[in-house]
Scaffold this motif. Structure first.
Motif, PDB file in Angstrom:
ATOM      1  N   ARG A 110       0.801  -0.808   0.446  1.00 43.69           N
ATOM      2  CA  ARG A 110       0.087  -0.023  -0.390  1.00 43.69           C
ATOM      3  C   ARG A 110       1.066   1.344  -0.130  1.00 43.69           C
ATOM      4  N   ARG A 111       0.343   2.759  -0.752  1.00 40.41           N
ATOM      5  CA  ARG A 111       1.125   3.643  -0.213  1.00 40.41           C
ATOM      6  C   ARG A 111       0.678   3.878   0.981  1.00 40.41           C
ATOM      7  N   SER A 112       1.681   4.315   1.037  1.00 40.29           N
ATOM      8  CA  SER A 112       2.207   5.191   2.797  1.00 40.29           C
ATOM      9  C   SER A 112       1.130   6.506   2.962  1.00 40.29           C
ATOM     10  N   ARG A 113       0.063   6.500   4.221  1.00 36.31           N
ATOM     11  CA  ARG A 113      -0.318   8.363   4.093  1.00 36.31           C
ATOM     12  C   ARG A 113       0.105   8.781   5.147  1.00 36.31           C
ATOM     13  N   THR A 114       1.837   7.972   6.140  1.00 32.54           N
ATOM     14  CA  THR A 114       2.392   8.641   7.073  1.00 32.54           C
ATOM     15  C   THR A 114       3.567   9.926   6.821  1.00 32.54           C
ATOM     16  N   ASP A 115       4.269   8.148   6.334  1.00 33.20           N
ATOM     17  CA  ASP A 115       5.743   8.397   5.476  1.00 33.20           C
ATOM     18  C   ASP A 115       5.850   8.416   4.224  1.00 33.20           C
ATOM     19  N   ARG A 116       5.126   9.812   3.953  1.00 34.56           N
ATOM     20  CA  ARG A 116       5.712   9.940   2.106  1.00 34.56           C
ATOM     21  C   ARG A 116       6.390  11.463   1.700  1.00 34.56           C
ATOM     22  N   SER A 117       6.997  11.567   0.996  1.00 29.64           N
ATOM     23  CA  SER A 117       7.540  12.626   0.466  1.00 29.64           C
ATOM     24  C   SER A 117       6.947  13.106  -1.146  1.00 29.64           C
ATOM     25  N   ILE A 118       6.247  12.015  -2.029  1.00 27.72           N
ATOM     26  CA  ILE A 118       6.009  12.887  -2.800  1.00 27.72           C
ATOM     27  C   ILE A 118       4.293  12.261  -2.848  1.00 27.72           C
ATOM     28  N   ALA A 119       4.159  11.115  -3.112  1.00 25.07           N
ATOM     29  CA  ALA A 119       3.060  10.069  -3.493  1.00 25.07           C
ATOM     30  C   ALA A 119       2.825   9.141  -2.330  1.00 25.07           C
ATOM     31  N   ILE A 121       4.917   6.454  -2.445  1.00 23.47           N
ATOM     32  CA  ILE A 121       5.095   4.735  -2.892  1.00 23.47           C
ATOM     33  C   ILE A 121       6.416   4.282  -2.191  1.00 23.47           C
ATOM     34  N   CYS A 122       7.548   5.285  -1.826  1.00 21.95           N
ATOM     35  CA  CYS A 122       8.603   5.062  -1.268  1.00 21.95           C
ATOM     36  C   CYS A 122       8.564   4.161   0.039  1.00 21.95           C
ATOM     37  N   GLY A 123       7.408   5.175   0.702  1.00 17.61           N
ATOM     38  CA  GLY A 123       7.598   4.630   2.573  1.00 17.61           C
ATOM     39  C   GLY A 123       6.604   3.259   2.194  1.00 17.61           C
ATOM     40  N   GLY A 124       5.539   3.354   1.471  1.00 17.73           N
ATOM     41  CA  GLY A 124       4.638   1.970   0.762  1.00 17.73           C
ATOM     42  C   GLY A 124       5.729   0.421   0.661  1.00 17.73           C
ATOM     43  N   LEU A 125       6.420   1.423   0.132  1.00 16.89           N
ATOM     44  CA  LEU A 125       7.677  -0.507  -0.435  1.00 16.89           C
ATOM     45  C   LEU A 125       8.397  -0.585   0.746  1.00 16.89           C
ATOM     46  N   ALA A 126       8.839   0.239   1.481  1.00 18.07           N
ATOM     47  CA  ALA A 126       9.766   0.218   3.159  1.00 18.07           C
ATOM     48  C   ALA A 126       8.975  -0.629   3.740  1.00 18.07           C
ATOM     49  N   ALA A 127       7.533  -0.489   3.963  1.00 23.94           N
ATOM     50  CA  ALA A 127       6.844  -0.844   5.726  1.00 23.94           C
ATOM     51  C   ALA A 127       6.487  -2.445   4.519  1.00 23.94           C
ATOM     52  N   PHE A 128       5.999  -2.845   3.853  1.00 17.60           N
ATOM     53  CA  PHE A 128       6.130  -4.119   2.867  1.00 17.60           C
ATOM     54  C   PHE A 128       7.392  -4.742   3.274  1.00 17.60           C
ATOM     55  N   PHE A 129       8.853  -4.411   2.901  1.00 17.64           N
ATOM     56  CA  PHE A 129       9.730  -5.100   2.604  1.00 17.64           C
ATOM     57  C   PHE A 129      10.709  -4.924   4.511  1.00 17.64           C
ATOM     58  N   ASP A 130       9.943  -3.997   5.217  1.00 14.80           N
ATOM     59  CA  ASP A 130      10.800  -3.563   6.096  1.00 14.80           C
ATOM     60  C   ASP A 130      11.781  -3.232   6.471  1.00 14.80           C
ATOM     61  N   ALA A 131      12.238  -2.464   5.124  1.00 13.40           N
ATOM     62  CA  ALA A 131      13.403  -2.151   5.420  1.00 13.40           C
ATOM     63  C   ALA A 131      12.669   0.010   6.279  1.00 13.40           C
ATOM     64  N   ASP A 132      14.612   0.832   5.995  1.00  8.25           N
ATOM     65  CA  ASP A 132      14.043   1.912   5.649  1.00  8.25           C
ATOM     66  C   ASP A 132      13.779   2.866   4.734  1.00  8.25           C
ATOM     67  N   PRO A 133      12.971   3.860   4.672  1.00  7.84           N
ATOM     68  CA  PRO A 133      12.185   4.578   4.128  1.00  7.84           C
ATOM     69  C   PRO A 133      13.012   5.526   2.963  1.00  7.84           C
ATOM     70  N   THR A 134      13.882   5.952   4.029  1.00  5.94           N
ATOM     71  CA  THR A 134      15.077   7.431   3.921  1.00  5.94           C
ATOM     72  C   THR A 134      16.111   5.900   2.329  1.00  5.94           C
ATOM     73  N   THR A 135      16.610   4.830   2.986  1.00  6.72           N
ATOM     74  CA  THR A 135      17.355   3.963   2.030  1.00  6.72           C
ATOM     75  C   THR A 135      16.369   3.659   0.578  1.00  6.72           C
ATOM     76  N   GLU A 163      -3.281   2.957  -1.378  1.00  7.77           N
ATOM     77  CA  GLU A 163      -2.972   3.853  -0.606  1.00  7.77           C
ATOM     78  C   GLU A 163      -4.131   2.779   0.563  1.00  7.77           C
ATOM     79  N   GLU A 164      -3.114   2.984   1.556  1.00 12.98           N
ATOM     80  CA  GLU A 164      -3.350   2.616   3.307  1.00 12.98           C
ATOM     81  C   GLU A 164      -4.651   2.666   3.540  1.00 12.98           C
ATOM     82  N   PRO A 165      -5.854   2.550   4.042  1.00 10.77           N
ATOM     83  CA  PRO A 165      -6.693   3.057   4.676  1.00 10.77           C
ATOM     84  C   PRO A 165      -6.664   4.252   5.467  1.00 10.77           C
TER      85      PRO A 165
END
Length: 176
Positions: A110-119, A121-135, A163-165
């Motif tokens: 899901r696309r992150s609602r809280t950890d986002r810079s643009i949309a 996407i990277c925050g959602g990918l980081a949450a899915f793969f349990d990684a650091d969003p900045t990385t 987008e995440e609920p």
């Protein structure tokens, strides 16, 4: 980074990790199903004892109660089977599943609602793969600049990934 939940246990406020809250809720629900009828007084006593144990184990009310503290509290109180036999659900005639049988929810991209810079996407990918969003953001930027991935891939992900609920504020509300 872990999500925390503020709960009221035995008329005392505590802040718990989300995992610890789910484990404690399952444990208390399992005990509740084993008590005769609607024995609210015994359940209130058990919750008050849990609150007392948490106060003993946590030095400051501002500290978060972890899953290890919840497990130690459960060990001190005893197994749910110590409180009686599991009552059966009259509709199915099978015992209800206890806290030990709880399965983790499947992960969803899901696309992150809280950890986002643009949309998100990277925050959602980081949450899915349990990684650091900045990385993940730096890796995405590097791939876009080096020509490995185009900006069109990011836009397509923005359109395709939902987008995440919105989060609810009730920590004991069952997830759908």
């Amino acid at each position: 980074m872990k999500e925390t939940v503020t709960v009221n246990i035995g008329s005392m406020a505590f802040t718990l990790d989300k995992d610890a809250c789910q484990l404690l809720k399952g444990y208390l629900d399992d005990i509740r199903r084993r008590l005769p009828g609607e024995d609210a007084e015994t359940m209130a006593d058990i919750e008050a004892r849990v609150g007392e144990i948490f106060r003993e184990r946590v030095a400051s009310p501002m500290r978060v109660i972890s899953i290890d503290v919840v497990r130690a509290t459960m060990a001190q109180l005893g197994a749910p089977s110590d409180f009686g036999e599991l009552r059966t659900d009259p509709a199915s005639e099978t015992p209800e599943a206890g806290y030990e049988a709880a399965k983790p929810a499947p992960r969803k991209l899901r696309r992150s609602r809280t950890d986002r810079s643009i949309a998100g996407i990277c925050g959602g990918l980081a949450a899915f793969f349990d990684a650091d969003p900045t990385t993940v953001r730096l890796l995405a930027l590097l791939l876009i600049l080096c020509g490995g991935v185009s900006i069109w891939a990011y836009i397509i992900l923005w359109i395709v990934i939902p987008e995440e609920p919105a989060r609810t504020f009730n920590p004991f509300q069952p997830k759908s």
